[in-house]
Design a protein around this motif. Sequence first.
Motif, PDB file in Angstrom:
ATOM      1  N   UNK A   9       0.845  -1.186   0.000  1.00 33.11           N
ATOM      2  CA  UNK A   9       0.000   0.000   0.000  1.00 33.11           C
ATOM      3  C   UNK A   9       0.871   1.223   0.000  1.00 33.11           C
ATOM      4  N   UNK A  10       0.438   2.209   0.732  1.00 31.70           N
ATOM      5  CA  UNK A  10       1.271   3.387   0.894  1.00 31.70           C
ATOM      6  C   UNK A  10       1.482   4.180  -0.370  1.00 31.70           C
ATOM      7  N   UNK A  11       0.408   4.441  -1.082  1.00 34.39           N
ATOM      8  CA  UNK A  11       0.524   5.201  -2.329  1.00 34.39           C
ATOM      9  C   UNK A  11       1.101   6.586  -2.073  1.00 34.39           C
ATOM     10  N   UNK A  12       0.890   7.099  -0.870  1.00 37.20           N
ATOM     11  CA  UNK A  12       1.382   8.447  -0.558  1.00 37.20           C
ATOM     12  C   UNK A  12       2.904   8.510  -0.651  1.00 37.20           C
ATOM     13  N   UNK A  13       3.601   7.597   0.006  1.00 39.09           N
ATOM     14  CA  UNK A  13       5.062   7.673  -0.008  1.00 39.09           C
ATOM     15  C   UNK A  13       5.620   7.281  -1.361  1.00 39.09           C
ATOM     16  N   UNK A  14       4.962   6.387  -2.077  1.00 37.40           N
ATOM     17  CA  UNK A  14       5.439   6.032  -3.414  1.00 37.40           C
ATOM     18  C   UNK A  14       5.346   7.232  -4.351  1.00 37.40           C
ATOM     19  N   UNK A  15       4.236   7.941  -4.273  1.00 38.36           N
ATOM     20  CA  UNK A  15       4.073   9.135  -5.107  1.00 38.36           C
ATOM     21  C   UNK A  15       5.077  10.212  -4.706  1.00 38.36           C
ATOM     22  N   UNK A  16       5.324  10.367  -3.419  1.00 36.19           N
ATOM     23  CA  UNK A  16       6.286  11.371  -2.950  1.00 36.19           C
ATOM     24  C   UNK A  16       7.691  11.059  -3.429  1.00 36.19           C
ATOM     25  N   UNK A  17       8.092   9.798  -3.338  1.00 36.45           N
ATOM     26  CA  UNK A  17       9.430   9.409  -3.787  1.00 36.45           C
ATOM     27  C   UNK A  17       9.559   9.606  -5.300  1.00 36.45           C
ATOM     28  N   UNK A  18       8.511   9.258  -6.036  1.00 32.53           N
ATOM     29  CA  UNK A  18       8.531   9.448  -7.489  1.00 32.53           C
ATOM     30  C   UNK A  18       8.634  10.923  -7.848  1.00 32.53           C
ATOM     31  N   UNK A  19       7.855  11.769  -7.190  1.00 34.44           N
ATOM     32  CA  UNK A  19       7.915  13.211  -7.445  1.00 34.44           C
ATOM     33  C   UNK A  19       9.295  13.764  -7.104  1.00 34.44           C
ATOM     34  N   UNK A  64       5.805  19.384  -1.729  1.00 31.16           N
ATOM     35  CA  UNK A  64       5.028  18.173  -1.970  1.00 31.16           C
ATOM     36  C   UNK A  64       4.224  17.794  -0.719  1.00 31.16           C
ATOM     37  N   UNK A  65       4.858  17.856   0.427  1.00 32.47           N
ATOM     38  CA  UNK A  65       4.167  17.537   1.676  1.00 32.47           C
ATOM     39  C   UNK A  65       3.019  18.497   1.923  1.00 32.47           C
ATOM     40  N   UNK A  66       3.269  19.801   1.742  1.00 35.89           N
ATOM     41  CA  UNK A  66       2.234  20.789   2.010  1.00 35.89           C
ATOM     42  C   UNK A  66       1.066  20.675   1.029  1.00 35.89           C
ATOM     43  N   UNK A  67       1.361  20.441  -0.244  1.00 36.71           N
ATOM     44  CA  UNK A  67       0.297  20.400  -1.244  1.00 36.71           C
ATOM     45  C   UNK A  67      -0.506  19.113  -1.219  1.00 36.71           C
ATOM     46  N   UNK A  68       0.117  17.997  -0.849  1.00 37.97           N
ATOM     47  CA  UNK A  68      -0.577  16.721  -0.974  1.00 37.97           C
ATOM     48  C   UNK A  68      -0.819  16.000   0.351  1.00 37.97           C
ATOM     49  N   UNK A  69       0.163  15.921   1.202  1.00 34.12           N
ATOM     50  CA  UNK A  69       0.055  15.094   2.395  1.00 34.12           C
ATOM     51  C   UNK A  69      -0.601  15.836   3.552  1.00 34.12           C
ATOM     52  N   UNK A  70      -0.233  17.084   3.765  1.00 37.91           N
ATOM     53  CA  UNK A  70      -0.752  17.870   4.883  1.00 37.91           C
ATOM     54  C   UNK A  70      -2.272  17.935   4.796  1.00 37.91           C
ATOM     55  N   UNK A  71      -2.930  17.517   5.852  1.00 38.06           N
ATOM     56  CA  UNK A  71      -4.393  17.495   5.965  1.00 38.06           C
ATOM     57  C   UNK A  71      -5.047  16.654   4.861  1.00 38.06           C
ATOM     58  N   UNK A  72      -4.327  15.649   4.364  1.00 33.19           N
ATOM     59  CA  UNK A  72      -4.857  14.721   3.354  1.00 33.19           C
ATOM     60  C   UNK A  72      -5.472  15.419   2.145  1.00 33.19           C
ATOM     61  N   UNK A  73      -4.802  16.449   1.668  1.00 33.18           N
ATOM     62  CA  UNK A  73      -5.300  17.185   0.499  1.00 33.18           C
ATOM     63  C   UNK A  73      -5.323  16.313  -0.748  1.00 33.18           C
TER      64      UNK A  73
END
Length: 121
Positions: A9-19, A64-73
């Motif tokens: 799982x963990x699509x969030x960290x995979x997308x972050x690493x790719x970006x 990347x963290x602020x736009x996507x991860x912070x508050x599950x945006x």
Amino acid sequence: MKLHYILNGGAEWKASVTMLALSIWSYAAIEISYHYLFNIPLKSSNSIIDFSTLVFAFAVSAVNWFLFVYQNKWKAIVINFDKLSKKQNRIGGIIVFLIIILILFFYWIYSIPLLGKITYN
């Protein structure tokens, strides 16, 4: 975190690493091209990674963290993309795919061979 979540799982960290990887490759390709085109010597160092690359990677990670991860945006972004028509979704997917291919081509095919042609000091 469980190992199962990280691997399956963990699509969030995979997308972050790719970006992050695509951003660093873009930055490196632009820097290499800049030094080559304007004949500016590249500073060589004994370290594996340059300080400016670390600063850039940190900045990209923070944005990347602020736009996507912070508050599950990212969930709202996925919901908005799910509302698009099939045609718009396909066109967007093709555009994203082409951008990724261009970044990879520009870095691996164009910029890496330039490293041997750049002057160093």
